[in-house]
Each structure stands twice: as C-alpha cells, then as structure tokens.
Enzyme design. Structure first.
Site, PDB file in Angstrom:
ATOM      1  CB  THR A  45       0.271  -6.200   0.452  1.00 10.35           C
ATOM      2  OG1 THR A  45      -0.419  -6.840   1.921  1.00 10.35           O
ATOM      3  CG2 THR A  45      -0.694  -5.157  -0.106  1.00 10.35           C
TER       4      THR A  45
ATOM      5  CB  ILE B 256      -0.967  -0.128   1.199  1.00 12.14           C
ATOM      6  CG1 ILE B 256      -1.835  -1.135   1.027  1.00 12.14           C
ATOM      7  CG2 ILE B 256      -1.791   1.312   1.382  1.00 12.14           C
ATOM      8  CD1 ILE B 256      -2.491  -1.313   2.229  1.00 12.14           C
TER       9      ILE B 256
ATOM     10  CB  SER C 243      -7.230  -2.427   9.578  1.00 13.42           C
ATOM     11  OG  SER C 243      -7.607  -3.838   9.290  1.00 13.42           O
TER      12      SER C 243
ATOM     13  CE1 TYR D 107      -2.221  -4.578  11.839  1.00 10.93           C
ATOM     14  CE2 TYR D 107      -4.488  -5.416  11.526  1.00 10.93           C
ATOM     15  CZ  TYR D 107      -3.533  -4.576  11.107  1.00 10.93           C
ATOM     16  OH  TYR D 107      -3.507  -4.236   9.825  1.00 10.93           O
TER      17      TYR D 107
ATOM     18  CE  LYS E 285      -3.072  -1.224  11.244  1.00 10.72           C
ATOM     19  NZ  LYS E 285      -2.244  -0.155  10.434  1.00 10.72           N
TER      20      LYS E 285
END
Ligand code: NAP
Length: 280
Positions: A221, A48, A173, A186, A190
């Site tokens: 990705t 990204i 996210s 995580y 976010k």
C-alpha cells in the site's frame, strides 16, 4: 472484479428497495451473509481499509467509509457505488472528536444502528528512534492509532448495543511483536492495540460484542511504500516475509470472517496476515 453498473445501481439505491432484497450481480442467486448489516470502516479510502470496505459491501453490508480528505472519500465512494455496492461516506479524521461525531451520524442515517466497526486508520509520521521522538509526535501517533478506536467505539456503542450483537476489528501490525528499528513509537502503538483488543473483548462480552485484531505483515500500500522502497531487495525482505509481500485483499477475507457468525465464539484474538506467524 465487479463491472460498473452506474445508473442502474444508483437508481436502485435511491429507490428505497429494502436491504434484504438487494443483490450484487454476481451474487444474485444467493443470500448475502451481511444483508441488513451496517459496517463502519475507518481509513477506508485506500489500502487495507478500502479492501475491507469493499469486501463487507460485497457480502451485503451497507458500508460507511471515511478518511481525512474529501477527494479521497468522494473517489472511493463513487468507485464502490459504481461496482454496485451499498456505500456512503464522510470525511473523518479519527483523531478529531467532531469528525467522529459526524461519522456516527452518517452511519445512523442508513439503518439506525451499527453492526460492525473496523478501525483501520493509522499513522506513522516519523521514521526514527523512540527516545528521539518529540512529545507532539508521541501524542499524534497514540491519539490516532490507540485512543481513536476506543473513543469512536464509545461513541458508537449505544448504537451497536441496540442490535443485540456486534463485531469490532482493530488493526495492529507484526511490528507489535517484532519491533522494526526506526519505527519506535509506531511499534509501541501497535503493541498497545493488542492490549486494547484484549481489554475491550472482556469489557464488551456481556454486551455480546466481540473484539478481535488483525495483524498485517508487509502489505503493498502507499503506507508501506517507504519500507518497500528502502528495503527493496527481496532477498532482504524475504528474511522477514518468507512467503511473499501481501496485498490489501489478503486482509479483507479475514475481516469478513471475523464479522460473521462463523467467528461467533472468537473474541480477544489476534490473527496475523503475514505469511508467517509472529506468535509463539
Ligand atoms: P494506506 O493505503 O496508506 O491507507 C490509509 C488510509 O487511511 C487512507 O484511506 C487514508 O486516507 C486514511 N487515513 C490516514 N490517516 C487517517 C486519519 N487520521 N483518520 C482517518 N483516516 C485516515 O495504508 P494501509 O497500508 O492500508 O494502512 C492501514 C492500516 O494498516 C494502518 O493502521 C497501518 O498501521 C496498518 N498496517 C499496514 C501495514 C502495511 O504493510 N501496509 C502493515 C501493518 C499494519 P486520507 O489520507 O484521506 O486520510
């Protein structure tokens, strides 16, 4: 896609031709919207971040790219310069203060200021539960994902203020809104980025600096490879991503828009790039 213009552009870049006169070949007949602008994009040697860096440079900005590994920086820089784009780069682990200082110094080399900061670098070193996460991993995720964008911005701020206006873009996210089991801390990091966006947007409004956030869904990705391999059946993934899996370029137009004057009255906003909206 841009075709390699190796020696011609290298010599143009070295020639000191003013920024406003530079044109990529496909845009030679129109003014580039980010001519004379300088953008710093973290985590920009792949995925990204790389797509965002390429797009801002295609729109005329000088872009400073960075990531942790010298070979990744060298490879991405050569590739983008060969496409005729104005790009420099340096190694920067965003969690390290001395690396951030080096990045700021590199950014100032070009035009003595910075107009755009795009904080893409993010990590998720653990697949597991929140309560099973060690303190060391908590620190790593929060340091890189949440603290580092704020600390880097504080180092860059005087050089953005000098320009009279600026745009900052953070990367969250959809897991901030709909936590994915096994991505515990995580997910939390976010969600914290949404709070960081809102707080910084208000704090920096008097300085004419806008702060917005992009909220990617599942983007193809290296970073998302684990999820895509684990849940590879489309019938499963399509429950969450009904449209399709995204590609990094799906994010880059939005980054360009949020930096542009067209977004001049948009700040503190979170925009999903996911083929669906996680918002109410
Ligand atoms: P990617 O393709 O794996 O690229 C990550 C980039 O960041 C690489 O250039 C990497 O290069 C660099 N990087 C990693 N850690 C870094 C650090 N501590 N300091 C500086 N650079 C660092 O990942 P991506 O999918 O583009 O993800 C980028 C961001 O998007 C992350 O914040 C992620 O949370 C977010 N996101 C991704 C998805 C998705 O589905 N892909 C979805 C939602 C959000 P080096 O290895 O050389 O450092």
């Amino acid at each position: 896609m841009y075709k390699p213009l190796t020696w011609t552009w290298r010599s143009l870049l070295a020639s000191g031709i003013p920024l406003f006169m530079r044109r990529t070949r496909s845009t030679a007949t129109r003014t580039l919207k980010f001519a004379n602008k300088v953008a710093v994009v973290t985590g920009s040697t792949k995925g990204i971040g790389l797509a965002a860096a390429r797009r801002l440079a295609q729109d005329g900005a000088h872009v400073v790219i960075c990531s942790r590994k010298q070979q990744n920086v060298d490879h991405a820089m050569t590739m983008l310069q060969d496409e005729g784009l104005s790009v420099t780069g340096t190694v920067c682990h965003v969690g390290k203060a001395e690396d951030r200082e080096r990045l700021v110094a590199k950014a100032l080399e070009y035009n003595k200021g910075v107009d755009f900061l795009v904080c893409v670098a993010g990590v998720n070193p653990l697949v597991g539960s929140t309560l099973g996460t060690s303190e060391q991993i908590w620190d790593k995720i929060l340091n890189v994902n949440v603290k580092s964008p704020a600390l880097l911005l504080s180092q860059l701020l005087p050089h953005m203020e000098n320009r009279g206006q600026g745009s900052v873009i953070l990367v969250s996210s959809v897991t901030a809104y709909n936590p994915v089991v096994d991505l515990g801390v995580y997910n939390i990091s976010k969600t914290a980025i949404l709070g960081l966006t809102k707080t910084l947007a208000k704090e920096l409004a008097p300085k004419n600096i806008r702060v917005n956030c992009i909220v990617p869904g599942l983007i193809k990705t290296e970073f998302s490879q684990i999820v895509r391999l684990k849940e590879s059946s489309w019938s499963y993934l399509s429950i969450f991503f009904p449209y399709r899996v995204g590609v990094p370029e799906d994010c880059s137009g939005l980054v360009s828009f949020l930096c542009s004057p067209d977004a001049g009255y948009i700040s503190g906003e979170m925009i999903a790039v996911a083929g669906f909206s996680p918002h109410l």
